[in-house]
Design a protein around this motif. Sequence first.
Motif, PDB file in Angstrom:
ATOM      1  N   ALA A   7       8.485  30.595 -25.996  1.00  0.00           N
ATOM      2  CA  ALA A   7       7.757  29.342 -25.809  1.00  0.00           C
ATOM      3  C   ALA A   7       7.376  29.137 -24.355  1.00  0.00           C
ATOM      4  N   ARG A  11       3.537  27.749 -22.425  1.00  0.00           N
ATOM      5  CA  ARG A  11       3.485  26.319 -22.136  1.00  0.00           C
ATOM      6  C   ARG A  11       3.615  25.994 -20.655  1.00  0.00           C
ATOM      7  N   SER A  12       3.860  27.022 -19.859  1.00  0.00           N
ATOM      8  CA  SER A  12       4.248  26.717 -18.487  1.00  0.00           C
ATOM      9  C   SER A  12       3.174  25.935 -17.733  1.00  0.00           C
ATOM     10  N   ASP A  15       2.901  20.314 -18.166  1.00  0.00           N
ATOM     11  CA  ASP A  15       4.230  19.716 -18.023  1.00  0.00           C
ATOM     12  C   ASP A  15       4.340  18.411 -18.796  1.00  0.00           C
ATOM     13  N   ILE A  17       5.080  17.304 -21.706  1.00  0.00           N
ATOM     14  CA  ILE A  17       5.631  17.678 -23.003  1.00  0.00           C
ATOM     15  C   ILE A  17       6.444  16.522 -23.548  1.00  0.00           C
ATOM     16  N   LYS A  20      10.666  18.507 -26.724  1.00  0.00           N
ATOM     17  CA  LYS A  20      11.078  19.796 -26.167  1.00  0.00           C
ATOM     18  C   LYS A  20      12.288  20.273 -26.970  1.00  0.00           C
ATOM     19  N   ARG A  22      14.981  23.309 -27.635  1.00  0.00           N
ATOM     20  CA  ARG A  22      15.536  24.498 -26.992  1.00  0.00           C
ATOM     21  C   ARG A  22      16.726  25.037 -27.776  1.00  0.00           C
ATOM     22  N   ASP A  38      12.726  27.687 -30.115  1.00  0.00           N
ATOM     23  CA  ASP A  38      12.213  26.895 -28.993  1.00  0.00           C
ATOM     24  C   ASP A  38      10.821  26.394 -29.360  1.00  0.00           C
ATOM     25  N   ASP A  40       7.609  23.427 -27.921  1.00  0.00           N
ATOM     26  CA  ASP A  40       7.171  22.352 -27.034  1.00  0.00           C
ATOM     27  C   ASP A  40       6.003  21.661 -27.698  1.00  0.00           C
ATOM     28  N   ARG A  42       3.040  18.972 -26.924  1.00  0.00           N
ATOM     29  CA  ARG A  42       2.400  18.292 -25.790  1.00  0.00           C
ATOM     30  C   ARG A  42       1.867  16.937 -26.205  1.00  0.00           C
TER      31      ARG A  42
END
Lengths: 281, 154, 260
Positions: A7, A11-12, A15, A17, A20, A22, A38, A40, A42
């Motif tokens: 993930a 997605r980096s 930010d 998000i 989230k 994990r 994992d 994310d 948005r």
Amino acid sequence: MTENASAGDLRSQSDDIIVKIRGLSFRRGRLVVFDQVDMDIRRGEVTAVMGPSGTGKTTLLKLITGQLRPDAGTIEVDGESVHALERSALYRLRRRMGMLFQSGALLTDLSVFDNVAYPLREHTNLPPSMLRKLVLLKLEAVGLRGARDLMPNELSGGMARRVALARAIALDPDLVLYDEPFTGQDPISKGMLVTLIRHLNDAVGLTSILVSHDVAETAQIADQMYVISHGEVIAQGPPAAIAADGSAWVRQFMDGLPDGPVHFHYEAPALVDDLLARRVR
Amino acid sequence: MGKQRVVEIMVGLFMAAGFVALFFLAMQVSNLSAAVNSDGYQLSARFSNVGSLKARAPVTMAGVRVGRVERVEFDTQSYEAVVTLRIQAEVDTIPDDTFANIFTAGLLGEQYIGLEPGGSLDYLRDGDEIAYTQSALILEQMIGQFLFSKAGGD
Amino acid sequence: MLLEGLARLGRSGLGVLARLGRGHQLLGAMLLGVGELLRRPRLLIVQIFNVGVLSILIIVVSGLFVGMVLGLQGYYVLSQFGAAESLGVMVAASLVRELGPVVTALLVAGRAGSALTAEIGLMKATEQLSGLEMMAVDPVRRILTPRFFGGVIAMPLLAAMFSAVGVLGGYFVGVGLLGVDAGSYWSQMQSKVDFDQDIVNGVIKSVVFGVVVTWIALFQGYDAVPTSEGVSRATTRSVVHGALAVLGLDFVLTALMFGD
């Protein structure tokens, strides 16, 4: 390739998000529903989670809303770790989420109007005239202002789902979760729901999480898609990228092929052996 | 709102009917009506044997109920039974030489206390003790005495 | 084979324990909800209506017939001993002490308890309970607690009605049909039926039965497997467990109250 994409690297760049997830693991008895997942989600997007029936898509929604507790891993909604919250804090968080259940989950002893008014009456102290206006606006948004006096058992499946949607957005949530919104709907109500979900998301600035196995409808409205199978995310990205994905499994799911990596037959001994077996169970 | 109103009224009626039923049970069926007027005054009496006399047994004069037994206790000093009676307030002319008997209503019936007034002009007052008492007749003792006297007579 | 049997026994034992634990958890949660309930008495009123008002007919009719049967049977037995005047005592004592609370509890378990189980089970099966939870409304406090207290409040009142009507039924048969003296019917009753011993204990019994019957019914619904088969099984279990619990507890309570 995509099968192993984590993930993080996709997605980096973003930010913002809102949800989230994990290392999420969840077991039901011996069955592993999720294994180190994992994800994310948005803000402001429609994210679809797809997969064949029985892959725990509904379970995922229940985990995000804190109705179920994961065996391992964390889920953060808007920075708050859902399963570390006190009960009252969890309930506060839930006021900012709306969920559309597969069955609609309308309270059968209340009229359409009262169903939509219910969360407002529970959580706010609005004067009746204000409340009425708000409810009518929400019903108007789903096109059912005229059905306000009907009882849930007088509604068709598609109408019930739209009423439930009006109820889910009654408190102006940040996040709406849709559990199989298209299942069992005729093409017309499917189309209505598709436009409605997209329209609501953009007009009100919601974030939507959509769980479904209806490929065509979902691909139409989703900004991001996750495909899960056997407890793992096997593909993710915008619908176009998924559609172009070459892996056999994703192809089978997206194109609806009867046989492939997912077998038509449930695991069983060879047919001949079974038929010739002398002991009858 | 109309329906809600009907429900509220029905529930109100239901609660009222339930309490009326409880009140009926308390006043008409049980002895609460007798227990409620626990005014009146207390007398005590000592018996060497009360048989099966129980609290709440009637106290009668000339066959008319004038009170009830409040409690039956045992006196560890004199080895006697001490019976406390509660007499109705309006029966306030019981002579102080009244005789208290323990009778049995019918052959198998319950035991009660019968008061036989004496001739004194002084009346018993709250807390007084009845001096003259006759213990309960115990069937076994009577039979025993009867057989003994028969045997002695021969 | 043996090991398999032992394992199965162990599993079912653990299952029963777990269910007992969940049941008590639910009871605790419902009791804690009483504060919130007091702020919304309307919820309670609706439930008293469902359990109480809707049960009046069956309770009154049953009470009348039970009282009339007691009058008949009691008269035939008592008149053999020349004690037909004690008919009032017999009818009233058996109603107030035993039949009133017990039969009412059994009837409520059958009429209202099964309805409660089916209602809650269906709400679970149709995701209405989850839906409430997602609206940040606690379904235990909002849905179960009012039903629980509705049952607990309605039960002793229904039992009192049952006994009162039964005493009148005994009067109609004993005095009206069989010619027992009306005065002795009432006076014997009044002298022998004790308020503390009989009436209060009867009310205590029916409160306990009210708690147990509604608790079992609600728990069976709340714990039901959310399918149509699961709900139908839960409804059956609710009535069976409710009736058994009432009869078993009646013995225990009777032994404690009258067994000195």
